[in-house]
Scaffold this active site. Structure first.
Site, short mmCIF file in Angstrom:
data_model
loop_
_atom_site.label_atom_id
_atom_site.label_comp_id
_atom_site.label_asym_id
_atom_site.label_seq_id
_atom_site.Cartn_x
_atom_site.Cartn_y
_atom_site.Cartn_z
N ASP A 226 0.59 -1.72 -0.23
CA ASP A 226 -0.05 0.27 0.08
C ASP A 226 1.22 1.16 0.14
OD1 ASP A 226 1.00 -0.48 2.60
OD2 ASP A 226 -1.24 -0.50 3.50
N ASP B 207 -0.81 -7.85 -10.33
CA ASP B 207 -1.48 -6.89 -10.82
C ASP B 207 -1.67 -5.63 -11.29
OD1 ASP B 207 -3.61 -7.59 -13.04
OD2 ASP B 207 -5.54 -9.20 -12.02
MG MG Z 1 -5.23 -6.80 -14.88
#
Ligand code: MG
Ligand code: NAI
Length: 340
Positions: free
Chosen positions: A211, A235
């Site tokens: 984060d 991702d």
């Molecule tokens: Mg993606």
């Protein structure tokens, strides 16, 4: 030797950008292309998004180049990544001169774990009120990713010292992003495995909470270079980095396995512009450059990357980058600028 490359154009702009990459590959080498089907259109025709024949071709080819699939993307790309036994998703996010970027100084490479984490597929509906997800982190997959990361940074360093360039600007060789302060068991294992492989290999690595990374990379991306991440984090954080460098039409990726690999642009089918012949082919051509590197054709890969960078800097440009050129115009300009 002529290598066999399986090409899976897929849906939407896939059949526009994949031929552009084939045109460039043909200009730098001698390859045998085997075209295979996958995606929404094939599903409509046959009931199956990923024909067994396509899976088998990807599972036996030297390398596969994939375009994009529409609504069936998950049914196509996840099995295709398994077909090549891919354990790492390599996602460079680099800003290029001439392209309007939020952070023009960005030059990152995400090495994302590609087999487990929360994408391992263990989701359950326990009651009408409760659904659960089991997160899988193994020592073996974490170590395999870390070994790849060490080899990746070492080969980059060797290439840079051969070219008398500085790659890391004094930074550590890579950063592992995690949330081990909360997910102590799973991300704790991931972090410990990655850092111990780095220590065994004599590679300087550091760590960051994911984060905090999200904020810090936006404020100053030059703090980071190679970032090693669990599956979901890789991702999400690599898409965030796509925003820093000015758009999806530019980002290539590689899914690497022990014996074969699959290359694909990060973008999808771009239904809003599909069929118009104006898709930006850069992400797919840069994915083809990663494919060339994977096959050991490093000079050809460098030539393709230089040609793409030169066209991004001087034009012609497709509409997503503010120009009015077609996919073909850009592709031919790249071919014209290849060495020799
Ligand atoms: Mg993606
Ligand atoms: P998208 O990447 O297809 O498009 C997002 C935006 O970026 C659109 O405005 C599009 O025009 C633009 N864009 C993307 N690539 C471009 C290129 N090469 N040149 C110029 N502009 C480009 O993402 P979206 O709209 O979220 O998804 C569309 C479809 O693609 C969905 O059906 C989704 O499931 C699928 N998809 C497939 C992926 C894959 O096959 N790996 C990955 C992401 C989405």
């Amino acid at each position: 030797m002529t290598e066999e490359i399986v090409v899976v154009p897929g849906d939407g702009i896939g059949p526009e950008v994949v031929p552009a990459a084939i045109r460039v590959l043909d200009a730098v080498g001698d390859f045998e292309f085997v075209e295979a089907d996958a995606g929404d259109r094939v599903k409509e025709e046959t009931g199956e998004a990923l024909p067994a024949e396509t899976y088998d071709l990807a599972a036996s080819a030297d390398a596969t180049l994939f375009g994009a699939a529409g609504e069936t993307a998950a049914d196509v790309i996840l099995p295709l990544r398994r077909a090549v036994d891919s354990f790492v998703n390599v996602r460079p996010a680099k800003a290029y001169p001439g392209v309007d970027a939020l952070r023009p100084e960005t030059d990152l490479v995400f090495l994302r774990e590609n087999t487990e984490g929360v994408y391992a597929g263990h989701e359950d509906r326990l009651t009408d009120d409760v659904s659960t997800l089991t997160r899988v982190v193994t020592e073996s997959a974490s170590r395999r990713l870390a070994e790849y990361a060490c080899e990746f940074v070492q080969s980059r360093d060797e290439a840079a010292s051969a070219a008398a360039e500085e790659t890391t600007d004094g930074r550590d060789a890579f950063t592992v992003a995690h949330k081990a302060n909360v997910m102590r068991e799973t991300d704790g294992r991931f972090r410990d495995a990655v850092l111990s492989v780095a220590a065994e290999r004599g590679v300087e690595a550091n760590e960051v909470l994911m984060d905090a990374f999200a904020t810090r990379v936006c404020l100053d991306p030059t703090q980071f270079g190679v970032v090693v991440c669990p599956n979901l984090a890789g991702d999400v954080l690599s898409d965030l980095a796509a925003g820093l460098v000015g758009g999806l039409g530019l980002l290539p990726s590689a899914n690497v396995g022990p014996e074969r690999a699959l290359f694909e642009p990060v973008h999808g089918t771009a239904p809003d512009i599909a069929g118009e012949g104006v898709a930006n082919p850069s992400a797919t051509i840069l994915s083809a450059a990663m494919l060339l590197d994977y096959l050991g054709r490093n000079d050809a890969a460098a030539s393709v990357r230089d040609a793409v960078e030169s066209v991004l800097a001087d034009g012609p440009r497709t509409p997503d980058l503010g120009g009015d050129a077609t996919t073909t115009d850009v592709t031919e300009a790249v071919v014209d600028r290849l060495d020799g």
